[in-house]
Design a protein around this motif. Structure first.
Motif, short mmCIF file in Angstrom:
data_model
loop_
_atom_site.label_atom_id
_atom_site.label_comp_id
_atom_site.label_asym_id
_atom_site.label_seq_id
_atom_site.Cartn_x
_atom_site.Cartn_y
_atom_site.Cartn_z
N ALA A 1 10.51 -3.62 3.15
CA ALA A 1 11.21 -4.07 1.65
C ALA A 1 10.20 -3.82 0.47
CB ALA A 1 11.42 -5.83 1.93
N LEU A 2 8.87 -3.88 0.92
CA LEU A 2 7.81 -3.99 -0.53
C LEU A 2 7.84 -2.52 -0.95
CD1 LEU A 2 5.36 -6.79 0.41
CD2 LEU A 2 6.65 -6.51 -1.61
N VAL A 3 8.04 -1.61 0.07
CA VAL A 3 8.04 -0.08 -0.41
C VAL A 3 8.94 0.20 -1.62
CG1 VAL A 3 7.06 0.78 1.76
CG2 VAL A 3 9.52 1.18 1.18
N TRP A 4 10.09 -0.90 -1.69
CA TRP A 4 11.10 -0.62 -2.69
C TRP A 4 10.54 -0.83 -3.94
CZ3 TRP A 4 15.02 -3.72 0.35
CH2 TRP A 4 15.42 -2.95 1.68
N LEU A 5 9.48 -1.33 -3.98
CA LEU A 5 8.77 -1.15 -5.32
C LEU A 5 8.71 -0.18 -6.17
CD1 LEU A 5 5.56 -3.53 -4.43
CD2 LEU A 5 7.78 -4.28 -5.73
N SER A 6 8.33 0.90 -5.44
CA SER A 6 8.75 2.33 -6.28
C SER A 6 10.15 2.87 -5.72
CB SER A 6 7.63 3.16 -5.75
OG SER A 6 7.45 3.60 -4.54
N ASN A 7 10.76 3.04 -6.67
CA ASN A 7 12.06 3.46 -6.39
C ASN A 7 12.55 4.41 -7.60
OD1 ASN A 7 13.35 1.70 -8.69
ND2 ASN A 7 12.52 0.16 -7.52
N PHE B 1 0.78 -1.21 0.02
CA PHE B 1 -0.13 0.00 0.13
C PHE B 1 1.03 1.34 0.04
CE2 PHE B 1 -2.42 3.65 2.06
CZ PHE B 1 -3.38 3.56 1.27
N VAL B 2 2.03 1.40 1.12
CA VAL B 2 2.63 2.47 1.08
C VAL B 2 3.55 2.67 -0.20
CG1 VAL B 2 4.34 3.55 2.52
CG2 VAL B 2 2.72 2.34 3.40
N GLY B 3 4.07 1.43 -0.73
CA GLY B 3 5.04 1.59 -1.82
C GLY B 3 4.32 1.99 -2.99
N LEU B 4 2.89 2.01 -3.27
CA LEU B 4 2.01 2.34 -4.12
C LEU B 4 1.37 3.86 -4.05
CD1 LEU B 4 0.59 -0.95 -5.72
CD2 LEU B 4 2.51 0.38 -6.58
N THR B 5 1.85 4.54 -3.10
CA THR B 5 1.53 5.85 -2.97
C THR B 5 2.76 6.79 -3.29
OG1 THR B 5 2.36 6.04 -0.72
CG2 THR B 5 0.05 5.31 -0.99
N PRO B 6 2.30 8.20 -3.81
CA PRO B 6 3.45 9.03 -4.15
C PRO B 6 4.35 9.55 -3.26
CG PRO B 6 1.30 10.13 -4.53
CD PRO B 6 1.10 8.53 -4.01
N THR B 7 4.89 8.89 -2.57
CA THR B 7 5.63 9.25 -1.01
C THR B 7 6.97 8.91 -1.22
OG1 THR B 7 4.75 7.38 -0.02
CG2 THR B 7 3.59 9.57 0.01
N VAL B 8 7.58 8.83 -2.47
CA VAL B 8 9.01 8.13 -2.38
C VAL B 8 9.94 9.05 -1.67
CG1 VAL B 8 9.91 9.19 -4.41
CG2 VAL B 8 10.54 6.82 -4.08
N GLY B 9 10.97 8.43 -0.90
CA GLY B 9 11.76 9.38 -0.13
C GLY B 9 11.10 8.84 1.35
N ILE B 10 9.94 9.01 1.55
CA ILE B 10 9.52 8.76 2.96
C ILE B 10 8.83 7.56 3.21
CG2 ILE B 10 9.69 11.35 3.77
CD1 ILE B 10 6.58 11.08 3.15
N GLN B 11 8.77 6.72 2.27
CA GLN B 11 7.97 5.52 2.42
C GLN B 11 8.59 4.42 3.51
OE1 GLN B 11 8.28 4.33 -1.78
NE2 GLN B 11 6.33 5.16 -2.09
#
Length: 180
Positions: free
Chosen positions: A58-64, A22-32
């Motif tokens: 680990a799963l927030v790294w989907l958005s990088n 969920f968090v990885g698929l929100t536009p919050t890269v850098g603070i996820q």
């Protein structure tokens, strides 16, 4: 790998997967990762709900930096399509202009990392904000739910297979290897 190597109960691992997705698929890269950590603290100490922090992180790294531009643009288009569906017109940003703007921000001369994060945040939140955030929810919510059930099912099957390979029952495997 964090899911397979986890010793958390299956439910906690699956919940960590869902929250990270969920968090990885929100536009919050850098603070996820910080967001997942704050959710973990809130859940653990206030709600008394546990989830695997390592899996969530680990799963927030989907958005990088590599996947960020296509993901964020997809969120933006989804948000625009929703607004069009309800009859609210928005000026569409092209993929090329979106990518160029982010590239310009990332490559600002003499800018520190914090300057880049702040400028990217301003562009994504202030300039494109609510269509992108809304669009991300159309992806984050269902994929988090799918992630929960898929992780739960596959991790259970994986652990059961390991128990059989060791010649013990799944309950014995849990007693021996799973974190309490």
């Amino acid at each position: 790998k964090p899911v397979i190597e986890s010793v958390a109960p299956v439910r906690e691992a699956a919940l960590g997967s869902a929250i990270g997705m969920f968090v990885g698929l929100t536009p919050t890269v850098g603070i996820q990762m910080w967001i997942v950590f704050m959710i973990w603290i809130f859940c653990k100490y206030l709600l008394k709900i546990k989830f695997d922090l390592i899996i969530g992180t680990a799963l927030v790294w989907l958005s990088n930096p590599i996947t960020m531009v296509p993901l964020y643009y997809g969120f933006l288009i989804t948000g625009y399509k929703f607004f069009a569906f309800i009859g609210v017109e928005k000026t569409l940003v092209t993929y090329q202009s979106f990518n160029q703007r982010l590239d310009t921000i990332v490559n600002m001369p003499d800018a520190g990392k914090m300057d880049i994060v702040l400028e990217a945040g301003k562009y994504l939140i202030v300039d494109l904000g609510y269509p992108m955030v809304l669009g991300s929810l159309f992806w984050a919510i269902p994929l988090a739910i799918i992630s929960y059930w898929l992780t739960r099912k596959l991790l259970y099957l994986y652990r059961k297979k390991n128990a059989i390979r060791l010649g013990i029952s799944y309950q014995e495997w849990r007693a021996k290897f799973e974190r309490k």
